[in-house]
Design a protein around this motif. Structure first.
Motif, PDB file in Angstrom:
ATOM      1  N   TYR A 166     -13.045 -10.372  -8.648  1.00 45.55           N
ATOM      2  CA  TYR A 166     -12.301 -10.708  -7.440  1.00 45.55           C
ATOM      3  C   TYR A 166     -11.615  -9.474  -6.877  1.00 45.55           C
ATOM      4  O   TYR A 166     -11.206  -8.577  -7.634  1.00 45.55           O
ATOM      5  CB  TYR A 166     -11.245 -11.782  -7.727  1.00 45.55           C
TER       6      TYR A 166
ATOM      7  N   LYS B 155      -9.548 -11.449  -1.119  1.00 41.36           N
ATOM      8  CA  LYS B 155     -10.475 -10.968  -0.090  1.00 41.36           C
ATOM      9  C   LYS B 155     -11.852 -10.794  -0.708  1.00 41.36           C
ATOM     10  O   LYS B 155     -12.002 -10.745  -1.934  1.00 41.36           O
ATOM     11  CB  LYS B 155     -10.003  -9.619   0.490  1.00 41.36           C
ATOM     12  N   ASN B 156     -12.868 -10.662   0.151  1.00 46.52           N
ATOM     13  CA  ASN B 156     -14.195 -10.317  -0.343  1.00 46.52           C
ATOM     14  C   ASN B 156     -14.443  -8.827  -0.128  1.00 46.52           C
ATOM     15  O   ASN B 156     -13.638  -8.126   0.490  1.00 46.52           O
ATOM     16  CB  ASN B 156     -15.281 -11.163   0.325  1.00 46.52           C
TER      17      ASN B 156
END
Length: 416
Positions: free
Chosen positions: A102, A110-111
């Motif tokens: 992550y 967030k990605n």
């Protein structure tokens, strides 16, 4: 913007939480071999997602980055930008089904694309040459001039601006195509609007002429209507007059019949008296007979005259009634024409109203297309300005690249 500090926990050789501060300027990390200096660089690549694979971080799998015996690892990089602080964190954790990784920005999940987008605002691009790894300097010296120039362009950020320039030129071409399409649409709408304006003017002219024609036809119809009404009144008066004459004559016939009967009776009496009387009074009686006969004849003639008058009056009444029927038919025809003219007028009004609505719709569409054209035009101006800015930045970067090449040349000379 610069790195203020790095916080590592269970990452590679850092088995516990470790915080490494960075100074604003030039920071050097020293230590013996195997102390974890390269792991600091790996932690930055890992946290910012700048590595293309785990092998670039000198590991077979992502879970190999976790310290021995631990289940998770975490790296945080804190940036400082004119008093503002930004913290990017990446966590990797071993699970029963494998692992998960992550990203966080200032504590919010967030990605990877969000992290790259944030870093790109500060010139850190995931596809560019951002960090000089161990052995890169030696490889740069051994590279061909073309390969070396490519790396220098990446380091200086020129390749980034070349790509931005290409994208900007593509967007510029797209904008130009959109402008050409909009100009064609505007031209087509303008020609159609002009044609509709002419059609609308002709329709309005036709409507006005039709209105005048209807008015004159209505005046003519009203004139005929009132003329027929006057004729009807006149015919009705004559019919009433003939009815009165007929009634008068009909009333006289019984009295005439009575007089005829009376004179016939008197005549019979006279004949009887003649038979009874002598020659003396025959002449007197004959004179009376002649008198009564003449009176009777005149009465008969009067009777015949009155009967003929009655027949004539009845025929006149029949003619008048047929005339009345014809007049009523004409009145109904006139009323039908009035209704038909009203319907035609309503249809023409609907056509004109429809054309007016279509003209207004096209005017609104033309205004909308004009607004889009102005927006695209302003975008084109902005793109041109952006291209000019990119060209200027490219020129500056080329100058910087030339300086770097000159420095490398001097380094090569010193190494030789």
């Amino acid at each position: 913007m610069y790195i203020e500090k790095i916080v590592l926990r269970n990452f590679k050789s850092f088995g516990k939480k470790t915080e490494i501060p960075f100074c604003n300027g030039f920071t050097v990390i020293t230590g013996p071999n195997g102390s974890g200096k390269s792991n600091v660089i790996d932690s930055i690549l890992f946290c910012l997602g700048l590595s293309t694979s785990s092998k670039q971080l000198r590991a077979e799998r992502l879970t190999d980055l976790i310290h021995n015996g631990k289940k998770d690892a975490e790296v945080s990089v804190v940036f400082s930008d004119n008093g503002k602080r930004y913290e990017i964190t990446r966590k990797v954790k071993i699970t029963d089904k494998g692992y998960y990784s992550y990203y966080y920005l200032n504590g919010k999940s967030k990605n990877l694309s969000d992290i790259h987008k944030f870093l790109s605002h500060y010139g850190i691009l995931n596809y560019a040459y951002n960090m000089v790894m161990q052995g890169d300097v030696t490889r740069i010296i051994e590279m061909s001039p073309f390969q070396r120039r490519k790396i220098i362009d990446d380091v200086a950020g020129i390749s980034e601006f070349d790509e931005k320039k290409e994208r900007a030129l593509e967007e510029l071409e797209t904008v130009r195509e959109n402008i050409e399409k909009l100009e064609l649409v505007i031209s087509e709408i303008a020609s159609r609007l002009s044609k509709l304006e002419k059609d609308r003017e002709e329709a309005l002219k036709y409507k006005n002429l039709l209105k005048e024609k209807e008015e004159f036809e209505n005046y003519l119809t009203l004139h005929e209507y009132f003329s027929i009404l006057n004729s009807l009144k006149k015919v009705k008066r004559e019919l009433a007059k003939f009815d009165r004459q007929k009634d008068e004559l009909t009333q006289k016939i019984p009295s005439l019949n009575k007089k005829i009967e009376f004179y016939n009776g008197e005549l019979e009496k006279i004949v009887q008296k003649i038979n009874e009387l002598g020659d003396e009074k025959i002449s007197e009686l004959q004179s009376k007979i002649l008198e009564y006969s003449s009176n009777l004849e005149s009465l008969r003639k009067s009777r015949e005259f009155y009967l003929d008058e009655i027949k004539r009056i009845e025929s006149e009444i029949l003619k008048i009634r047929s005339g009345l029927s014809k007049i009523n038919d004409e009145l109904e025809s006139i009323n039908d024409e009035i209704k038909e003219n009203v319907l035609k007028r309503m249809n023409v009004a609907e056509i004109v109203e429809s054309l007016s609505r279509e003209v207004e719709s096209l005017k609104l569409r033309l205004q909308e297309v004009d607004r889009e054209y102005q927006e695209v035009k302003s975008q084109l101006v902005e793109k041109k300005e952006k291209v000019e800015e990119l060209r200027e930045e490219k020129s500056n970067l080329l100058r910087e690249r030339d300086k770097i090449i000159e420095v490398l040349r001097r380094i090569e000379i010193e190494i030789d």
